[in-house]
Design a protein around this motif. Structure first.
Motif, mmCIF file in Angstrom:
data_model
loop_
_atom_site.group_PDB
_atom_site.id
_atom_site.type_symbol
_atom_site.label_atom_id
_atom_site.label_comp_id
_atom_site.label_asym_id
_atom_site.label_seq_id
_atom_site.Cartn_x
_atom_site.Cartn_y
_atom_site.Cartn_z
ATOM 1 N N GLY B 415 36.075 20.051 -28.731
ATOM 2 C CA GLY B 415 36.210 21.443 -29.173
ATOM 3 C C GLY B 415 35.342 21.714 -30.384
ATOM 4 O O GLY B 415 34.558 22.672 -30.406
ATOM 5 N N VAL B 416 35.431 20.828 -31.359
ATOM 6 C CA VAL B 416 34.670 21.043 -32.595
ATOM 7 C C VAL B 416 33.174 21.006 -32.299
ATOM 8 O O VAL B 416 32.411 21.885 -32.713
ATOM 9 C CB VAL B 416 35.040 19.983 -33.646
ATOM 10 N N ARG B 417 32.777 20.010 -31.513
ATOM 11 C CA ARG B 417 31.349 19.916 -31.193
ATOM 12 C C ARG B 417 30.855 21.171 -30.495
ATOM 13 O O ARG B 417 29.772 21.673 -30.774
ATOM 14 C CB ARG B 417 31.097 18.710 -30.286
ATOM 15 N N LYS B 418 31.687 21.693 -29.582
ATOM 16 C CA LYS B 418 31.250 22.867 -28.827
ATOM 17 C C LYS B 418 31.134 24.065 -29.744
ATOM 18 O O LYS B 418 30.210 24.866 -29.644
ATOM 19 C CB LYS B 418 32.243 23.163 -27.705
ATOM 20 N N VAL B 419 32.097 24.183 -30.659
ATOM 21 C CA VAL B 419 32.084 25.334 -31.547
ATOM 22 C C VAL B 419 30.853 25.285 -32.443
ATOM 23 O O VAL B 419 30.214 26.297 -32.706
ATOM 24 C CB VAL B 419 33.375 25.364 -32.369
ATOM 25 N N ILE B 420 30.470 24.099 -32.891
ATOM 26 C CA ILE B 420 29.266 24.025 -33.720
ATOM 27 C C ILE B 420 28.029 24.275 -32.891
ATOM 28 O O ILE B 420 26.947 24.462 -33.430
ATOM 29 C CB ILE B 420 29.096 22.648 -34.408
ATOM 30 N N GLY B 421 28.142 24.211 -31.573
ATOM 31 C CA GLY B 421 26.981 24.594 -30.777
ATOM 32 C C GLY B 421 26.477 23.538 -29.828
ATOM 33 O O GLY B 421 25.381 23.679 -29.301
ATOM 34 N N ALA B 422 27.262 22.493 -29.606
ATOM 35 C CA ALA B 422 26.806 21.494 -28.635
ATOM 36 C C ALA B 422 26.814 22.120 -27.247
ATOM 37 O O ALA B 422 27.772 22.787 -26.873
ATOM 38 C CB ALA B 422 27.726 20.289 -28.658
ATOM 39 N N VAL B 423 25.738 21.925 -26.512
ATOM 40 C CA VAL B 423 25.738 22.428 -25.140
ATOM 41 C C VAL B 423 26.304 21.344 -24.245
ATOM 42 O O VAL B 423 26.374 20.175 -24.619
ATOM 43 C CB VAL B 423 24.322 22.813 -24.662
ATOM 44 N N ARG B 424 26.679 21.767 -23.031
ATOM 45 C CA ARG B 424 27.412 20.854 -22.174
ATOM 46 C C ARG B 424 26.608 19.600 -21.846
ATOM 47 O O ARG B 424 27.139 18.499 -21.850
ATOM 48 C CB ARG B 424 27.778 21.588 -20.888
#
Lengths: 112, 887
Positions: B415-424
């Protein structure tokens, strides 16, 4: 001095963009090119040339308005930048200079 | 964001949607609108000009034209971005972060990491060992430079309405074929294995070898250290020996050449060539070769085109254009060759044909069914290949299961990684990368274990497998295996975790759907199906081997010793027998060509009154000494050969199968003609197994032989007195036959050799089944631990409300046991089918009984239960106050 390399095809595309006065875009250029130079080019070639020119800073692009015949998509319109114009002039001048060295009536040799 | 395009005009038609999607997929996003717009504009114009169909075709053509570097997805190079680019890229700092997180995860959850690494490593150990074994199997006979042009000439015969294929051919065949067919470059006969006593000065020893045709060393890649291939075997007194023998008898190959060696203390031979010791991966082993001329001279009967015994190999000429030779055409020409050279064969009911088998296939494809190639060792290669994949798959499934089960813990990180902008795609890369890291750790561990196990494995499989450190293919395979394992193991967790919705994860409202649970359960079932298959397989194989070894064969193979009659034992046989029977520990003695487990040969040349012209029965036959039935302890009706009757040279013993096939109800005293010699049947032997239990009992004729030369002496010792018996045999041997080394064999050990491959398979299957269930249980253990942890609070509440420990254990275990039971139900019919096919290879076999499935099921259930209950009991015994305090 850093020299500008411009391929022959790029040069023609750049000239066409210059001649079309702000209305130049992919399909338009392709059609014009096919009509005026009588050589058949494919759309992707023109696109590739345009983007190369843009990377070299000789043309600038802006998005136009969406039209129905494009399925509602916008045109990407190209104009020649000042640097582009200068390059075209440079090429023209250099060619002219070279032509000056060519004798008026070329001798034709026939070796029969 | 781009405005949504207005719907296209309906009447214009539309370009193919898949082409659009394709374009959208590969085209760089910042170019897409422009390109698509241009394409669409052209399309619209073309529809008006040339019609829709043609326009669509051109549209596709143009889309394909854009598959070129400038349009393919790539980073925008021009700094005019209007979008926020992702800060997470493959920056070194980020990779360091991934590694750090991965390492922390491994180090923090020691149990899970250990289960994962151990499971993967054990799976890899299995597949590595099997891979090495398979590689070795395929390398057998593959080293001959002319391998693609070498063929084994075989015979197909019609016996009893059945087509039988065999490699035995007439002794003159190799020379005749080479003369008649220009396609054949070389041809060589090859005899059966022989043992002869070599004497050089004072040294003598028994050596194993054969007779081979003069072309032998020109055909097969057996490097000659001394001598030339053309002359090595071209005269009757020539002898080629291996480096080993040359060193033993003469010190070196150079010293051996030209020397003479006395064979069987009778004839002298000249060493004309010394060849390199044969590599482990050759199917035929020999330490010496004698010439074919000598072979024919020693065995007159080989000149008869009707007798088949030795093998024949040929090498074809290279085709002119460098292609492989056309073996099919030659085969068609060869087919009826035997009828041409032997007119007698034309009327023969046996319908003999010749055919070719590519030599390198001989080892792996040695079985024939109805006269055509039908498997052989290749089946075990395939079987173990499948087992290797299965076990690796079980290990991968463990990994997937544990990783998804634990995903709740990683969900927050995602979740945190995605929120910072990690793409799938980056998240997928991260998790697959973690899986690969674990896999490589496991690989290192596995390599260590394999290295330690290799000597044991070699003893077990009777091979000499080594790590080929120098071979790039070895490392490539290792790397490939690790990559594949890591990708399979990491794929599902990566896809699953990267798909989580960050908003829900971080809000804490994440609920795993039943889909993930069902998937996990499916994997557990699959794992246990595989384990069950292996367990049932092992039980059946074990029982069949046990059956073979305890089955009453019709003769008593305990306390039987074989010697070979050679040297003075041939002339002084009667003295030997007389003296020996007086010695302690000896019960009785006879001789026989062949052994009880291997009759000498077979013949179709048997007549009896009333035999139809089309009847062709192949009889096994053996020639023996007096006391044959007594020594083997065969049940006999009628009488054995006896010196009391003068006419026993034309008396025959037959077995019950033979009597039945001939049609004699009471055969004793009835006439029988063998090889044109009319005689009488004097005894009926109760059927006994003459060879392995793969083959049904065949009709047998036994004949008295006056000469013990090159036969096996069979001695029955008193039970429990084999040491005394052997001592008296040895003393007597040394007196009578001092020029020959004393050696003997035990009948029951020879018998074991018939089932070598079954026994190896059985033992291997044992280990693999154990490993499979162990790895499966590792996974189960992990899952149970996870479930128990997940339900800590629930268990706490239940306990507070008065639930007993057993009821909680039952609650936790029931879920898993259900899965194991389903697995048993699925695995049973599959295993039944597979084992039936394996058993079909035996003429005498066990029945697959229901209790095998029940037993295997019970075993799996009990092991699974033990695994789970450990965790369940731990959870049930936990203090509810502690687990509930935080709420």
């Amino acid at each position: 001095m850093k020299r500008t390399y411009l391929g022959e095809f790029e040069e023609i595309v750049l000239l066409l963009v210059a001649g079309m006065d702000g209305e130049a875009y992919g399909v338009g250029i392709t059609h014009k090119l096919n009509e005026e130079t009588d050589r058949s080019v494919r759309l992707n070639q023109v696109h590739a040339a345009l983007h190369r020119l843009q990377e070299k800073g000789m043309v600038a692009s802006r998005l136009g308005d969406p039209t129905p015949e494009r399925g509602g998509r916008r045109k990407l319109l190209f104009t020649v930048t000042a640097y582009g114009y200068r390059t075209l002039h440079d090429i023209k001048e250099m060619r002219a200079q070279l032509w000056d060295n060519v004798p008026a009536a070329p001798k034709l040799a026939f070796n029969l | 964001m781009n405005p949504k395009p207005p719907a296209p005009r309906q009447n214009a038609g539309s370009p193919p949607r898949w082409a659009d999607r394709l374009l959208a997929w590969f085209c760089a996003p910042h170019l897409l609108e422009e390109v698509q717009g241009d394409l669409y504009e052209r399309f619209t114009r073309r529809v008006a000009l040339v019609g829709e169909r043609s326009a669509r075709r051109q549209y596709i053509w143009e889309v394909l034209g854009f598959i070129r570097p400038f349009a393919l997805k790539r980073q925008r190079t021009v700094h005019q971005s209007d979008e926020y680019t992702s800060p997470i890229s493959l920056h070194p700092a980020m990779i360091r972060n991934y590694l750090k997180i991965a390492w922390r995860n491994i180090a923090h959850n020691k149990t899970f990491s250990a289960i994962n690494i151990l499971g993967l490593a054990l799976g890899m150990v299995c597949s590595l060992l099997i891979f090495l074994w398979i590689q070795d199997e395929f390398s057998v006979d593959a080293y001959h430079a002319n391998g693609t042009r070498l063929y084994n000439v075989m015979e197909r015969q019609l016996y009893d309405g059945k087509v039988v294929a065999a490699p035995s051919t007439p002794g003159l065949l190799s020379d005749e074929l080479k003369k008649k067919f220009p396609e054949i470059e070389y041809a060589a006969g090859f005899s059966w294995e022989d043992q002869r006593t070599f004497t050089v000065g004072e040294k003598f020893n028994r050596e194993k070898g054969r007779f081979a045709g003069a072309d032998w060393f020109s055909m097969f890649t057996v490097p000659l250290l001394e001598g030339r291939p053309e002359t090595a075997l071209n005269a009757p007194a020539n002898l080629a020996i291996s480096r080993k023998l040359a060193e033993n008898y003469f010190g070196s190959p150079q010293a051996a050449i030209g020397k003479s060696i006395r064979l069987d203390n009778q004839t002298d031979y000249q060493v004309t060539a010394v060849f390199e010791n044969l590599p482990d991966n050759s199917s035929e082993k020999y330490d010496y070769l004698l010439s074919w001329q000598d072979f024919i001279r020693r065995n007159e009967w080989l000149k008869d085109w009707g007798s088949n015994a030795p093998r024949t190999f040929i090498q074809l000429h290279q085709a002119r254009n460098g292609d492989l030779p056309d073996a099919d055409r030659l085969e068609a020409k060869l087919k009826h060759f035997l009828k041409e050279v032997n007119p007698r064969m034309k009327e023969s009911p046996f319908k003999i044909e010749l055919f070719l088998q590519p030599f390198p296939e001989g080892y792996l494809y040695s079985n024939f069914k109805d006269g055509y190639q039908d498997g052989g060792r290749i089946e075990y290669v395939r079987l173990f290949g499948i087992v290797a994949v299965f076990i690796l798959l079980i290990a991968c499934i463990n990994f997937m299961n544990l990783a998804t089960a634990r995903s709740v813990r990683r969900a927050r990180e995602v979740g945190v990684r995605k929120v910072i902008g990690a793409v799938r795609s980056l998240l997928i890369g991260q998790f697959v990368g973690e899986a690969l890291l674990l896999t490589f750790l496991a690989l290192v561990l596995a390599l260590g274990i394999v290295w330690l196990l290799l000597p044991v494995f070699n003893t077990l499989t009777e091979k000499h497998i080594t790590f080929r450190y120098a071979s790039p293919s070895f490392w490539a395979t290792l790397l490939g295996m690790a990559l594949l394992t890591g990708l399979i193991a990491g794929s599902y967790p990566a896809l699953f975790l990267s798909s989580l919705n960050p908003i829900r994860v971080l809000k804490g409202s994440l609920r795993f759907g039943s889909g993930a649970r069902l998937f996990r359960q499916g994997l557990v079932v699959f794992q246990f199906v595989l384990s069950m298959l292996l367990i049932i397989g092992t039980i059946v194989v074990y029982r069949q081997i046990n059956f073979i070894q305890t089955k009453n064969l019709g003769y008593d193979r305990e306390n039987l010793i074989y010697l070979s009659a050679e040297g003075n034992l041939v002339d002084k046989y009667s003295t030997f027998k007389q003296e020996l029977l007086k010695s302690p520990g000896i019960q009785s003695m006879t001789y026989m060509d062949g052994t009880p487990t291997n009759t000498f040969g077979s013949t179709g040349n048997v007549q009896w009154p009333g035999k139809g012209p089309d009847v062709s029965i192949e009889f096994q036959f053996s020639t023996v000494d007096y006391d044959f039935t007594k020594t083997l302890k065969l049940n006999l009706k009628g009488r054995d050969f006896s010196k009391a009757y003068g006419l026993d040279s034309v008396s025959y013993l037959i077995n019950e199968t033979a009597a039945r096939r001939i049609g004699y109800v009471d055969p004793i005293g009835k006439p029988l003609t063998l090889w044109g010699k009319q005689g009488t049947i004097i005894g009926l032997i109760e059927d006994y197994h003459m060879t392995s239990l793969h083959i049904p009992i065949e009709p047998l004729i036994i004949k008295l032989s006056p000469d013990p030369e090159r036969k096996n002496i069979i001695i029955r010792t008193q039970p429990g007195q084999s040491r005394e018996a052997l001592a008296s045999v040895e003393t007597l041997w040394r007196q009578l036959n001092p020029k020959f080394p004393f050696s003997y064999k035990f009948a029951d050990q020879e018998f074991q050799k018939l089932y070598r491959s079954e026994i190896v398979v059985g033992t291997l299957a044992n280990y693999f089944a154990f490993l499979a269930i162990f790895i499966s249980c590792l996974g189960l253990f992990g899952l149970a631990a996870f479930t128990a942890e997940q339900r800590t609070k629930e268990i706490g509440v239940r306990k507070v409300l008065g639930a007993s420990v057993p009821s909680i254990v039952t609650l936790l275990s029931a879920d898993f046991l259900k899965l194991v039971l389903i697995a048993i139900l699925i695995a049973s019919p599959l295993a039944w089918y597979a084992m039936n096919r394996w058993l079909a290879d035996f003429a005498y076999k066990i029945d697959i009984e229901w209790w095998i499935f029940a037993g295997a099921g019970m075993l799996a259930t009990v092991i699974a239960l033990l695994t789970i209950s450990f965790q369940s009991i731990k959870a049930a015994l936990m203090d509810p106050v502690r687990s509930l305090r935080t709420e």
